[in-house]
Scaffold this motif. Structure first.
Motif, PDB file in Angstrom:
ATOM      1  N   GLN A   1       0.813  -1.210   0.000  1.00  0.00           N
ATOM      2  CA  GLN A   1       0.000   0.000   0.000  1.00  0.00           C
ATOM      3  C   GLN A   1       0.853   1.269   0.000  1.00  0.00           C
ATOM      4  O   GLN A   1       0.571   2.219  -0.739  1.00  0.00           O
ATOM      5  CB  GLN A   1      -0.917   0.008   1.237  1.00  0.00           C
ATOM      6  CG  GLN A   1      -1.760   1.269   1.409  1.00  0.00           C
ATOM      7  CD  GLN A   1      -3.013   1.272   0.552  1.00  0.00           C
ATOM      8  OE1 GLN A   1      -3.113   0.522  -0.418  1.00  0.00           O
ATOM      9  NE2 GLN A   1      -3.971   2.102   0.904  1.00  0.00           N
ATOM     10  N   PHE A   2       1.902   1.297   0.818  1.00  0.00           N
ATOM     11  CA  PHE A   2       2.647   2.533   1.039  1.00  0.00           C
ATOM     12  C   PHE A   2       4.030   2.548   0.414  1.00  0.00           C
ATOM     13  O   PHE A   2       4.728   3.568   0.486  1.00  0.00           O
ATOM     14  CB  PHE A   2       2.747   2.817   2.542  1.00  0.00           C
ATOM     15  CG  PHE A   2       1.415   3.049   3.196  1.00  0.00           C
ATOM     16  CD1 PHE A   2       0.724   4.228   2.997  1.00  0.00           C
ATOM     17  CD2 PHE A   2       0.843   2.079   4.000  1.00  0.00           C
ATOM     18  CE1 PHE A   2      -0.516   4.445   3.596  1.00  0.00           C
ATOM     19  CE2 PHE A   2      -0.383   2.270   4.599  1.00  0.00           C
ATOM     20  CZ  PHE A   2      -1.071   3.466   4.385  1.00  0.00           C
ATOM     21  N   GLY A   3       4.429   1.445  -0.210  1.00  0.00           N
ATOM     22  CA  GLY A   3       5.661   1.432  -0.983  1.00  0.00           C
ATOM     23  C   GLY A   3       6.890   1.855  -0.196  1.00  0.00           C
ATOM     24  O   GLY A   3       7.165   1.332   0.885  1.00  0.00           O
ATOM     25  N   LEU A   4       7.613   2.828  -0.721  1.00  0.00           N
ATOM     26  CA  LEU A   4       8.888   3.243  -0.136  1.00  0.00           C
ATOM     27  C   LEU A   4       8.715   3.787   1.277  1.00  0.00           C
ATOM     28  O   LEU A   4       9.624   3.667   2.104  1.00  0.00           O
ATOM     29  CB  LEU A   4       9.558   4.289  -1.029  1.00  0.00           C
ATOM     30  CG  LEU A   4      11.000   4.675  -0.664  1.00  0.00           C
ATOM     31  CD1 LEU A   4      11.919   3.466  -0.725  1.00  0.00           C
ATOM     32  CD2 LEU A   4      11.505   5.780  -1.587  1.00  0.00           C
ATOM     33  N   THR A   5       7.565   4.373   1.572  1.00  0.00           N
ATOM     34  CA  THR A   5       7.327   4.859   2.929  1.00  0.00           C
ATOM     35  C   THR A   5       7.457   3.724   3.936  1.00  0.00           C
ATOM     36  O   THR A   5       8.072   3.878   4.996  1.00  0.00           O
ATOM     37  CB  THR A   5       5.940   5.505   3.042  1.00  0.00           C
ATOM     38  OG1 THR A   5       5.891   6.668   2.211  1.00  0.00           O
ATOM     39  CG2 THR A   5       5.631   5.905   4.472  1.00  0.00           C
ATOM     40  N   THR A   6       6.880   2.569   3.617  1.00  0.00           N
ATOM     41  CA  THR A   6       7.006   1.410   4.500  1.00  0.00           C
ATOM     42  C   THR A   6       8.445   0.935   4.566  1.00  0.00           C
ATOM     43  O   THR A   6       8.975   0.650   5.649  1.00  0.00           O
ATOM     44  CB  THR A   6       6.099   0.266   4.014  1.00  0.00           C
ATOM     45  OG1 THR A   6       4.751   0.719   3.967  1.00  0.00           O
ATOM     46  CG2 THR A   6       6.200  -0.937   4.928  1.00  0.00           C
ATOM     47  N   GLN A   7       9.093   0.857   3.422  1.00  0.00           N
ATOM     48  CA  GLN A   7      10.466   0.362   3.377  1.00  0.00           C
ATOM     49  C   GLN A   7      11.389   1.208   4.246  1.00  0.00           C
ATOM     50  O   GLN A   7      12.298   0.687   4.904  1.00  0.00           O
ATOM     51  CB  GLN A   7      10.970   0.361   1.926  1.00  0.00           C
ATOM     52  CG  GLN A   7      12.383  -0.191   1.740  1.00  0.00           C
ATOM     53  CD  GLN A   7      12.480  -1.671   2.042  1.00  0.00           C
ATOM     54  OE1 GLN A   7      11.486  -2.393   1.979  1.00  0.00           O
ATOM     55  NE2 GLN A   7      13.671  -2.136   2.377  1.00  0.00           N
ATOM     56  N   GLU A   8      11.168   2.505   4.276  1.00  0.00           N
ATOM     57  CA  GLU A   8      12.076   3.404   4.982  1.00  0.00           C
ATOM     58  C   GLU A   8      11.706   3.614   6.443  1.00  0.00           C
ATOM     59  O   GLU A   8      12.372   4.385   7.140  1.00  0.00           O
ATOM     60  CB  GLU A   8      12.113   4.763   4.269  1.00  0.00           C
ATOM     61  CG  GLU A   8      12.805   4.716   2.919  1.00  0.00           C
ATOM     62  CD  GLU A   8      12.976   6.094   2.302  1.00  0.00           C
ATOM     63  OE1 GLU A   8      12.214   7.010   2.671  1.00  0.00           O
ATOM     64  OE2 GLU A   8      13.861   6.243   1.446  1.00  0.00           O
ATOM     65  N   GLN A   9      10.680   2.927   6.946  1.00  0.00           N
ATOM     66  CA  GLN A   9      10.235   3.166   8.321  1.00  0.00           C
ATOM     67  C   GLN A   9      11.003   2.349   9.354  1.00  0.00           C
ATOM     68  O   GLN A   9      10.426   1.867  10.335  1.00  0.00           O
ATOM     69  CB  GLN A   9       8.737   2.882   8.446  1.00  0.00           C
ATOM     70  CG  GLN A   9       7.852   3.969   7.891  1.00  0.00           C
ATOM     71  CD  GLN A   9       7.927   5.263   8.678  1.00  0.00           C
ATOM     72  OE1 GLN A   9       8.218   5.279   9.864  1.00  0.00           O
ATOM     73  NE2 GLN A   9       7.674   6.376   7.993  1.00  0.00           N
TER      74      GLN A   9
ATOM     75  N   TRP B   1       3.696   8.871   7.222  1.00  0.00           N
ATOM     76  CA  TRP B   1       2.417   8.153   7.205  1.00  0.00           C
ATOM     77  C   TRP B   1       1.285   9.168   7.096  1.00  0.00           C
ATOM     78  O   TRP B   1       1.252  10.153   7.840  1.00  0.00           O
ATOM     79  CB  TRP B   1       2.227   7.342   8.490  1.00  0.00           C
ATOM     80  CG  TRP B   1       3.174   6.221   8.740  1.00  0.00           C
ATOM     81  CD1 TRP B   1       4.057   6.117   9.770  1.00  0.00           C
ATOM     82  CD2 TRP B   1       3.323   5.018   7.979  1.00  0.00           C
ATOM     83  NE1 TRP B   1       4.744   4.931   9.702  1.00  0.00           N
ATOM     84  CE2 TRP B   1       4.311   4.231   8.607  1.00  0.00           C
ATOM     85  CE3 TRP B   1       2.716   4.527   6.817  1.00  0.00           C
ATOM     86  CZ2 TRP B   1       4.710   2.987   8.125  1.00  0.00           C
ATOM     87  CZ3 TRP B   1       3.114   3.288   6.341  1.00  0.00           C
ATOM     88  CH2 TRP B   1       4.092   2.534   6.981  1.00  0.00           C
ATOM     89  N   PRO B   2       0.320   8.943   6.220  1.00  0.00           N
ATOM     90  CA  PRO B   2      -0.763   9.931   6.051  1.00  0.00           C
ATOM     91  C   PRO B   2      -1.710  10.002   7.245  1.00  0.00           C
ATOM     92  O   PRO B   2      -2.490  10.947   7.353  1.00  0.00           O
ATOM     93  CB  PRO B   2      -1.497   9.440   4.799  1.00  0.00           C
ATOM     94  CG  PRO B   2      -1.199   7.980   4.730  1.00  0.00           C
ATOM     95  CD  PRO B   2       0.203   7.818   5.260  1.00  0.00           C
ATOM     96  N   MET B   3      -1.647   9.007   8.136  1.00  0.00           N
ATOM     97  CA  MET B   3      -2.558   8.987   9.288  1.00  0.00           C
ATOM     98  C   MET B   3      -1.843   9.318  10.588  1.00  0.00           C
ATOM     99  O   MET B   3      -2.363   9.060  11.675  1.00  0.00           O
ATOM    100  CB  MET B   3      -3.240   7.621   9.406  1.00  0.00           C
ATOM    101  CG  MET B   3      -2.299   6.443   9.439  1.00  0.00           C
ATOM    102  SD  MET B   3      -1.636   6.023   7.815  1.00  0.00           S
ATOM    103  CE  MET B   3      -0.986   4.376   8.099  1.00  0.00           C
ATOM    104  N   ALA B   4      -0.643   9.914  10.490  1.00  0.00           N
ATOM    105  CA  ALA B   4       0.153  10.236  11.673  1.00  0.00           C
ATOM    106  C   ALA B   4       0.133  11.730  11.952  1.00  0.00           C
ATOM    107  O   ALA B   4      -0.147  12.546  11.068  1.00  0.00           O
ATOM    108  CB  ALA B   4       1.592   9.764  11.476  1.00  0.00           C
TER     109      ALA B   4
END
Length: 362
Positions: free
Chosen positions: A111-119, A178-181
């Motif tokens: 769903q979140f692509g690179l955002t998830t990878q970099e977390q 994250w868009p919900m943070a």
């Protein structure tokens, strides 16, 4: 007396080089051999992370002892499979994070692509008991302006992939992708809180309501307010201080609510600026004062926080402990300052990680 629980995320690193290691599955398997620790440690988003959670505690001395005990246990179990744990909110050294297996994590990766990878970031989450969702929502509305001060106190992530970011808490900047943070506008009631969360879940952007990553939220699993702004702290004593201050904020806010005092109406836009200032400056420069949202020296702002929660800390018996811990932190610096001082002294990020491994177990 309100109970407090602490969740800490730790990095798994090579004991010799300090490089992050994706060995969480092996560490959890080893920990599961001992029933007493079976529910202490949990899997996180990335294989280079290990999470633990304390039991709810009313006595802060007992909570502090449990944080130390959990860190030592994590270090012991990790050491048995050839890795080490370190309380750093980001990896100072370059890393290629690996997302753990599991339906939830794989959905996030898709769903979140690179955002998830970099977390690959490690936080400290504080749970404080509340009597009801109504009380919890009232608390969330009233503690919003003070959360940036907690971020400054706990800041422990100046480095990212081998670079100095110029931030004290770069973790919070990565987390904010994250868009919900982030900070929230006023809810006004528990019904409105739940309505907004349901509306967010209905968008399909989130997998479920558990992915609401507000700076402070009602826990999905426990009767608590969960405050999520802090970096994992290098020293266990700082983690305990954050827990003490969060309980003080929750109790103070609940008293204000019962007394009919309205929350401050600061906009989300200004709260985001306060959070950015805290992440950038830590304790080294000005912060935005929670009442005025104008710049003031960091020490003055921290002292204002102590004053704001002073009655609650006195009533819980934590005032002297909090005052002493704040004085030490202002004198010696948070984790971000310590990491930079270590780099200046050694010239090596590997040496920085090695010393932080030692301090995590202290």
């Amino acid at each position: 007396m309100r109970t407090v629980g602490v969740e800490e995320e730790l990095l798994l690193v090579d004991p010799e080089t300090g490089d992050p290691q994706a060995l969480s599955a092996a560490v959890l398997a080893r920990a599961a051999l001992d029933d007493a620790r079976e529910e202490t440690f949990e899997k996180e988003l990335h294989g280079q992370q290990l999470e633990f959670a304390t039991h709810p505690q009313a006595d802060m001395a007992e909570l502090g002892a449990e944080i130390v005990r959990c860190r030592k246990e994590a270090g012991r179990v990790a050491g048995e499979i050839g890795t080490a744990v370190v309380a750093l909110a980001t990896s100072p050294l370059p890393v290629s994070p690996s997302v753990n297996m599991g339906t939830r994590y794989q959905w996030m990766a898709e769903q979140f692509g690179l955002t998830t990878q970099e977390q690959l970031t490690c936080g400290c989450h504080i749970h404080v008991s509340v009597e009801s969702d109504d009380e919890g929502t009232a608390v969330i509305d009233r503690i919003r302006p003070w959360l940036s001060v907690l971020s400054a106190l706990s800041a422990n992530s100046p480095f990212w992939h081998g670079q100095d970011t110029s931030y004290s808490s770069y973790r919070s900047r990565v987390w904010g992708r994250w868009p919900m943070a982030g900070p929230t506008s006023l809810f006004g009631s528990a019904d409105e809180y739940h309505r907004r969360v349901a509306a967010m879940a209905a968008t399909g952007v989130m997998r479920d309501k558990g992915m609401v990553y507000f700076d402070a939220r009602l826990s999905e699993r426990y009767p608590t307010v969960e405050v999520r702004v802090a970096d994992v702290c290098l020293d266990a004593g700082t983690a305990l201080l954050i827990a003490i201050l969060v309980r003080g904020l929750v109790e103070t806010a609940a008293r204000e609510w019962r007394a009919g005092r309205d929350p401050l109406g600061h906009s989300v836009e200004l709260l985001r600026l306060a959070a950015w200032r805290a992440a950038r400056s830590g304790l080294e420069e000005d912060l935005l004062h929670p009442l005025s949202l104008r710049p003031e020296p960091a020490e003055d702002v921290v002292r204002s926080l102590l004053e704001h929660v002073g009655d609650a800390l006195t009533d819980s018996g934590d005032a002297d402990r909090a005052e002493q811990a704040v004085s030490v932190l202002l004198r010696d610096g948070n984790g971000a300052r310590v990491q930079r001082q270590l780099l200046e002294a050694t010239g090596s990020l590997n040496a920085v990680v090695a010393e932080c491994v030692r301090r995590t177990q202290a």
